[in-house]
Enzyme design. Structure first.
Site, PDB file in Angstrom:
ATOM      1  CB  THR A 162      83.100  82.964   3.132  1.00 19.74           C
ATOM      2  OG1 THR A 162      83.748  83.316   1.919  1.00 19.74           O
ATOM      3  CG2 THR A 162      81.609  83.275   3.070  1.00 19.74           C
ATOM      4  CD  GLU A 197      80.928  82.205  -0.793  1.00 13.66           C
ATOM      5  OE1 GLU A 197      82.111  81.986  -0.485  1.00 13.66           O
ATOM      6  OE2 GLU A 197      80.043  81.344  -0.684  1.00 13.66           O
ATOM      7  CG  HIS A 198      85.288  80.996  -2.391  1.00 15.43           C
ATOM      8  ND1 HIS A 198      86.115  80.915  -3.478  1.00 15.43           N
ATOM      9  CD2 HIS A 198      84.044  80.735  -2.840  1.00 15.43           C
ATOM     10  CE1 HIS A 198      85.392  80.596  -4.544  1.00 15.43           C
ATOM     11  NE2 HIS A 198      84.133  80.484  -4.179  1.00 15.43           N
ATOM     12  CG  ASP A 199      89.629  81.685  -2.927  1.00 11.93           C
ATOM     13  OD1 ASP A 199      90.662  81.612  -2.246  1.00 11.93           O
ATOM     14  OD2 ASP A 199      88.863  80.708  -3.127  1.00 11.93           O
TER      15      ASP A 199
END
Ligand code: UDP
Length: 218
Positions: free
Chosen positions: A121, A139-141
């Site tokens: 992502t 997933e993010h970050d």
């Protein structure tokens, strides 16, 4: 003179990734050859329809540029081979399947292998020679180091930091961290298949189960 592409390793990992490599090459440039490199080979043969040879024979091949995807699950072996390739001025080749999704601001270093149905992502940094096997997601970050390996179906949620050489087993899921306090998987840690990781894992240990706990060495 043409470019020559290779999948290094002709065992399970390499033979699966060859199909991904063909998809990558079809997107990049038509017509070039992809070979297998495997040091167990004493002479040039064929594996699944591709020429297969040891590293010395690959070095002897004539080509304007050579690109190699190191398709070996053991991350320490990947690192050793990456160092050898660098010394020989051969470039690491990143490959991804046609149906991989990569969203915004995802920085993925050279030599990665993203298998079918992987999703990366947004706002993610990933180091060298990352392997994400079938159906894994990031997933993010998240921040992922060098030579990290995901077996199939790894669920890596947001704000997780994974350090170099960690191995995440099939179907493991890792709880999301926060921007202030990311969940950390330490260097060289192993997460067993199906583990549910709810807190940070120290470097070098193995965790298994739900909730994941450290396996004490016998
Ligand atoms: N291999 C190699 N050079 C090395 C180390 C390994 O060519 O320096 C090859 C080895 O001969 C084997 C493959 O890489 O064919 C690794 O396969 P293995 O079954 O150990 O695991 P996989 O990574 O395919 O799951």
């Amino acid at each position: 003179m043409t470019k020559l592409y290779a999948i290094y390793g002709a065992s399970g990992c390499g033979r699966s990734l060859m199909a991904v490599a063909r998809q990558q090459l079809a997107r990049e440039q038509e017509g070039a050859e992809i070979v297998f490199i495997d040091d167990a080979l004493t002479e040039i043969g064929m594996v699944n329809g591709h020429r297969a040879m040891n590293y010395q024979a690959f070095l002897n091949e004539t080509a304007s540029e050579k690109y190699v995807q190191i398709a070996i699950a053991n991350s320490r072996v990947r690192e050793k081979i990456a160092n050898r390739l660098e010394a020989d001025a051969i470039q690491l080749w990143s490959i991804m399947a046609d149906n991989v999704t990569v969203m915004d601001e995802a920085l993925i270093a050279e030599g990665s292998a993203l298998s079918p149905f992987v999703t990366i992502t947004s706002n993610i940094k990933i180091g060298k020679c990352f392997h994400a096997n079938l159906y894994s997601y990031v997933e993010h970050d998240c921040v992922i180091g060098d030579f990290v390996t995901f077996a199939p179906g790894v669920k890596c949620n947001g704000n997780i930091h994974i350090h170099d050489h960690a191995y995440i087993g099939a179907g493991a899921m890792i709880k999301q961290g926060t921007p202030d306090q990311p969940l950390v998987i330490g260097e060289g840690a192993v997460v067993g298949m199906g583990a549910v990781v709810t807190k940070s894992v120290p470097a070098g240990v193995t965790v298994v189960g739900n909730p994941a706990r450290i396996v004490q060495p016998k």
